[in-house]
Design a protein around this motif. Structure first.
Motif, PDB file in Angstrom:
ATOM      1  N   LEU A  79       0.856  -1.180   0.000  1.00  0.00           N
ATOM      2  CA  LEU A  79       0.000   0.000   0.000  1.00  0.00           C
ATOM      3  C   LEU A  79       0.893   1.231   0.000  1.00  0.00           C
ATOM      4  CD1 LEU A  79      -2.515  -1.100   2.785  1.00  0.00           C
ATOM      5  CD2 LEU A  79      -2.865  -1.176   0.311  1.00  0.00           C
ATOM      6  N   TRP A  80       0.427   2.291  -0.636  1.00  0.00           N
ATOM      7  CA  TRP A  80       1.191   3.530  -0.694  1.00  0.00           C
ATOM      8  C   TRP A  80       0.987   4.336   0.580  1.00  0.00           C
ATOM      9  CZ3 TRP A  80       5.206   5.422  -2.877  1.00  0.00           C
ATOM     10  CH2 TRP A  80       5.456   6.795  -2.852  1.00  0.00           C
ATOM     11  N   ASP A  81       2.076   4.768   1.204  1.00  0.00           N
ATOM     12  CA  ASP A  81       2.044   5.654   2.368  1.00  0.00           C
ATOM     13  C   ASP A  81       2.428   7.045   1.874  1.00  0.00           C
ATOM     14  OD1 ASP A  81       2.693   7.226   4.613  1.00  0.00           O
ATOM     15  OD2 ASP A  81       3.354   5.481   5.757  1.00  0.00           O
ATOM     16  N   GLU A  82       1.432   7.886   1.711  1.00  0.00           N
ATOM     17  CA  GLU A  82       1.659   9.220   1.144  1.00  0.00           C
ATOM     18  C   GLU A  82       2.543  10.073   2.046  1.00  0.00           C
ATOM     19  OE1 GLU A  82       1.314  12.508  -1.546  1.00  0.00           O
ATOM     20  OE2 GLU A  82       1.210  10.344  -1.764  1.00  0.00           O
ATOM     21  N   ASP A  83       2.367   9.985   3.355  1.00  0.00           N
ATOM     22  CA  ASP A  83       3.172  10.802   4.272  1.00  0.00           C
ATOM     23  C   ASP A  83       4.653  10.452   4.198  1.00  0.00           C
ATOM     24  OD1 ASP A  83       0.968  12.226   5.181  1.00  0.00           O
ATOM     25  OD2 ASP A  83       0.578  10.795   6.793  1.00  0.00           O
ATOM     26  N   ALA A  84       4.947   9.150   4.156  1.00  0.00           N
ATOM     27  CA  ALA A  84       6.341   8.699   4.126  1.00  0.00           C
ATOM     28  C   ALA A  84       6.881   8.578   2.708  1.00  0.00           C
ATOM     29  CB  ALA A  84       6.468   7.351   4.829  1.00  0.00           C
ATOM     30  N   GLN A  85       5.988   8.650   1.721  1.00  0.00           N
ATOM     31  CA  GLN A  85       6.368   8.524   0.306  1.00  0.00           C
ATOM     32  C   GLN A  85       7.066   7.191   0.017  1.00  0.00           C
ATOM     33  OE1 GLN A  85       6.176  11.431  -2.257  1.00  0.00           O
ATOM     34  NE2 GLN A  85       4.487  11.656  -0.847  1.00  0.00           N
ATOM     35  N   ILE A  86       6.501   6.119   0.606  1.00  0.00           N
ATOM     36  CA  ILE A  86       7.054   4.781   0.399  1.00  0.00           C
ATOM     37  C   ILE A  86       5.919   3.763   0.261  1.00  0.00           C
ATOM     38  CG2 ILE A  86       9.222   5.195   1.650  1.00  0.00           C
ATOM     39  CD1 ILE A  86       7.951   3.677   4.037  1.00  0.00           C
ATOM     40  N   TRP A  87       6.274   2.611  -0.289  1.00  0.00           N
ATOM     41  CA  TRP A  87       5.357   1.482  -0.323  1.00  0.00           C
ATOM     42  C   TRP A  87       5.532   0.698   0.963  1.00  0.00           C
ATOM     43  CZ3 TRP A  87       1.612   1.270  -3.729  1.00  0.00           C
ATOM     44  CH2 TRP A  87       1.758   1.952  -4.937  1.00  0.00           C
ATOM     45  N   VAL A  88       4.418   0.355   1.613  1.00  0.00           N
ATOM     46  CA  VAL A  88       4.423  -0.368   2.874  1.00  0.00           C
ATOM     47  C   VAL A  88       3.731  -1.724   2.626  1.00  0.00           C
ATOM     48  CG1 VAL A  88       3.645  -0.376   5.276  1.00  0.00           C
ATOM     49  CG2 VAL A  88       4.306   1.775   4.169  1.00  0.00           C
ATOM     50  N   GLU A  89       4.385  -2.800   3.079  1.00  0.00           N
ATOM     51  CA  GLU A  89       3.818  -4.123   2.861  1.00  0.00           C
ATOM     52  C   GLU A  89       2.435  -4.214   3.510  1.00  0.00           C
ATOM     53  OE1 GLU A  89       5.095  -8.799   3.116  1.00  0.00           O
ATOM     54  OE2 GLU A  89       6.561  -7.259   3.590  1.00  0.00           O
ATOM     55  N   ASP A  90       1.481  -4.755   2.749  1.00  0.00           N
ATOM     56  CA  ASP A  90       0.124  -4.927   3.227  1.00  0.00           C
ATOM     57  C   ASP A  90       0.084  -6.051   4.256  1.00  0.00           C
ATOM     58  OD1 ASP A  90      -2.606  -4.965   3.575  1.00  0.00           O
ATOM     59  OD2 ASP A  90      -3.084  -5.310   1.479  1.00  0.00           O
ATOM     60  N   ALA A  91      -0.542  -5.814   5.385  1.00  0.00           N
ATOM     61  CA  ALA A  91      -0.562  -6.782   6.463  1.00  0.00           C
ATOM     62  C   ALA A  91      -1.641  -7.855   6.296  1.00  0.00           C
ATOM     63  CB  ALA A  91      -0.775  -6.063   7.796  1.00  0.00           C
ATOM     64  N   VAL A  92      -2.332  -7.874   5.192  1.00  0.00           N
ATOM     65  CA  VAL A  92      -3.420  -8.857   4.976  1.00  0.00           C
ATOM     66  C   VAL A  92      -2.913 -10.255   4.904  1.00  0.00           C
ATOM     67  CG1 VAL A  92      -5.276  -9.565   3.433  1.00  0.00           C
ATOM     68  CG2 VAL A  92      -4.844  -7.147   3.828  1.00  0.00           C
TER      69      VAL A  92
END
Length: 112
Positions: A99-112
């Protein structure tokens, strides 16, 4: 059947309607005049054969390129030459979901 998108003065799609086969060749006139809906109507393709992609409410019609463009998903994303929004950081290619983290400007692994 043919689909037509109504656009407002800012070229934003406000609704999409279906036109019967016998009216497809004159869909804009049929919707605006015969049905008395007024407005500006641009044909869109359910199977993406014309104008890049099927128009949806909130999409923008780029008249110069003659394409419908999806709403910008995040402020940091830019529209590329194919009229697709792209993130400033490429999506990881490791088979995981992100998922895209707009604040950090990085892709974060989805915890699903």
């Amino acid at each position: 059947m043919a689909h037509f998108a109504e656009i407002d003065d800012n070229n934003i799609v406000t609704r999409v309607l279906v036109v019967p086969d016998e009216q497809e060749h004159r869909g804009q006139e049929f919707l605006a005049d015969d049905l008395n809906l007024g407005g500006t109507w641009i044909q869109t393709s359910y199977n993406n054969r014309i104008r890049k992609q099927f128009a949806g409410i909130g999409y923008k019609y780029d008249a110069q390129a003659d394409v419908f463009v999806t709403p910008q998903p995040y402020p940091s994303w830019i529209l590329n030459s194919n009229y697709d929004w792209v993130s400033p950081v490429p999506y990881p290619n490791d088979g995981e979901l992100y998922l895209w983290d707009e604040d950090a400007q990085i892709w974060v692994e989805d915890a699903v």
